[in-house]
Design a protein around this motif. Structure first.
Motif, PDB file in Angstrom:
ATOM      1  N   HIS A  49       0.834  -1.184   0.000  1.00  0.00           N
ATOM      2  CA  HIS A  49       0.000   0.000   0.000  1.00  0.00           C
ATOM      3  C   HIS A  49       0.878   1.247   0.000  1.00  0.00           C
ATOM      4  CE1 HIS A  49      -3.455  -2.521   0.891  1.00  0.00           C
ATOM      5  NE2 HIS A  49      -2.727  -3.107   1.830  1.00  0.00           N
ATOM      6  N   ILE A  50       0.396   2.294  -0.657  1.00  0.00           N
ATOM      7  CA  ILE A  50       1.084   3.570  -0.620  1.00  0.00           C
ATOM      8  C   ILE A  50       0.291   4.525   0.261  1.00  0.00           C
ATOM      9  CG2 ILE A  50       2.193   3.275  -2.861  1.00  0.00           C
ATOM     10  CD1 ILE A  50       0.061   5.149  -4.031  1.00  0.00           C
ATOM     11  N   GLY A  51       0.933   5.592   0.720  1.00  0.00           N
ATOM     12  CA  GLY A  51       0.297   6.526   1.635  1.00  0.00           C
ATOM     13  C   GLY A  51      -0.584   7.566   0.970  1.00  0.00           C
ATOM     14  N   HIS A  52      -0.491   7.702  -0.374  1.00  0.00           N
ATOM     15  CA  HIS A  52      -1.287   8.729  -1.051  1.00  0.00           C
ATOM     16  C   HIS A  52      -2.771   8.504  -0.790  1.00  0.00           C
ATOM     17  CE1 HIS A  52      -2.202  11.799  -3.969  1.00  0.00           C
ATOM     18  NE2 HIS A  52      -3.106  10.987  -4.493  1.00  0.00           N
ATOM     19  N   GLY A  53      -3.451   9.554  -0.357  1.00  0.00           N
ATOM     20  CA  GLY A  53      -4.867   9.451  -0.043  1.00  0.00           C
ATOM     21  C   GLY A  53      -5.144   9.402   1.449  1.00  0.00           C
ATOM     22  N   THR A  54      -4.096   9.344   2.272  1.00  0.00           N
ATOM     23  CA  THR A  54      -4.267   9.360   3.715  1.00  0.00           C
ATOM     24  C   THR A  54      -4.699  10.758   4.144  1.00  0.00           C
ATOM     25  OG1 THR A  54      -2.566   7.672   4.007  1.00  0.00           O
ATOM     26  CG2 THR A  54      -3.087   9.016   5.927  1.00  0.00           C
ATOM     27  N   THR A  55      -5.670  10.843   5.052  1.00  0.00           N
ATOM     28  CA  THR A  55      -6.130  12.137   5.548  1.00  0.00           C
ATOM     29  C   THR A  55      -6.149  12.141   7.074  1.00  0.00           C
ATOM     30  OG1 THR A  55      -8.467  11.473   5.502  1.00  0.00           O
ATOM     31  CG2 THR A  55      -7.594  12.556   3.531  1.00  0.00           C
ATOM     32  N   GLN A  58      -3.302  20.070   3.143  1.00  0.00           N
ATOM     33  CA  GLN A  58      -1.902  20.218   2.740  1.00  0.00           C
ATOM     34  C   GLN A  58      -0.921  19.435   3.623  1.00  0.00           C
ATOM     35  OE1 GLN A  58      -0.875  22.037  -0.095  1.00  0.00           O
ATOM     36  NE2 GLN A  58      -3.061  21.996  -0.492  1.00  0.00           N
ATOM     37  N   LYS A  90       1.829  16.833   4.138  1.00  0.00           N
ATOM     38  CA  LYS A  90       2.850  16.199   3.297  1.00  0.00           C
ATOM     39  C   LYS A  90       3.213  14.812   3.815  1.00  0.00           C
ATOM     40  CE  LYS A  90       5.618  18.105   0.778  1.00  0.00           C
ATOM     41  NZ  LYS A  90       5.778  17.985  -0.657  1.00  0.00           N
ATOM     42  N   THR A  91       3.418  14.690   5.130  1.00  0.00           N
ATOM     43  CA  THR A  91       3.773  13.392   5.717  1.00  0.00           C
ATOM     44  C   THR A  91       3.062  13.213   7.048  1.00  0.00           C
ATOM     45  OG1 THR A  91       5.713  14.234   6.912  1.00  0.00           O
ATOM     46  CG2 THR A  91       6.089  13.386   4.678  1.00  0.00           C
ATOM     47  N   TYR A 141      -6.757   5.999   6.376  1.00  0.00           N
ATOM     48  CA  TYR A 141      -5.778   5.451   5.447  1.00  0.00           C
ATOM     49  C   TYR A 141      -6.382   5.396   4.039  1.00  0.00           C
ATOM     50  CZ  TYR A 141      -3.199   4.277   9.641  1.00  0.00           C
ATOM     51  OH  TYR A 141      -2.519   4.362  10.827  1.00  0.00           O
ATOM     52  N   PRO A 142      -5.547   5.219   3.010  1.00  0.00           N
ATOM     53  CA  PRO A 142      -6.059   5.160   1.637  1.00  0.00           C
ATOM     54  C   PRO A 142      -7.116   4.067   1.471  1.00  0.00           C
ATOM     55  CG  PRO A 142      -3.663   5.193   1.640  1.00  0.00           C
ATOM     56  CD  PRO A 142      -4.099   5.026   3.056  1.00  0.00           C
TER      57      PRO A 142
END
Length: 134
Positions: free
Chosen positions: A6-12, A22, A24-25, A91-92
């Motif tokens: 899994h990648i972290g893109h889409g985590t809020t 905004q 970033k990490t 999580y995504p």
């Protein structure tokens, strides 16, 4: 056996239902427990027991900081008021889980100002409850 990656893109991350923009990490919190030394003078080996309560950990995030932005000002307001808030780390969709916990903002630290980099801010949230993952 194939294990999905899994990648972290889409985590809020949201505070009290309001998403923080905004980001970033995000470093999700780890948990730990101190040990209590129970070694006695007649012990043949060193002995220790886990203590209670356990340390619920800290969530760390770095964001592209926009001073005056309503969502970013929410962090300042919570810090200044010493508010314990409910946070949700979602999580995504490939993971399909969210962590819900309470905590307070321990620190808000602007990052170094550099010519071609964004104006950033590091935020540390100290958890006051265990994480509920759903």
């Amino acid at each position: 056996m194939t294990i999905a990656k899994h990648i972290g893109h889409g985590t809020t991350l949201s505070i009290g239902g309001t998403p923080i923009a905004q980001v970033k990490t995000v470093t999700p919190p780890g948990i730990s427990r101190e040990e209590v030394d129970t070694t006695t003078l007649d012990s043949t080996v060193e002995d220790s027991l886990p203590s209670d309560p356990r340390n619920m950990g800290e969530l760390q995030l770095h964001l592209v900081w926009h001073p005056g932005d309503t969502n970013h000002e929410l962090l300042d307001t919570a810090f200044n008021a010493r508010t314990i808030s409910v946070y949700v780390l979602t999580y995504p969709s490939s993971v399909g889980k969210a962590d819900t916990f309470s905590g307070y903002i321990k620190s808000l630290t602007p990052t170094a100002l550099e010519g071609k980099n964004h104006l950033g801010r590091d935020v540390v949230i100290k958890l006051t409850t265990a994480i509920v993952r759903a």
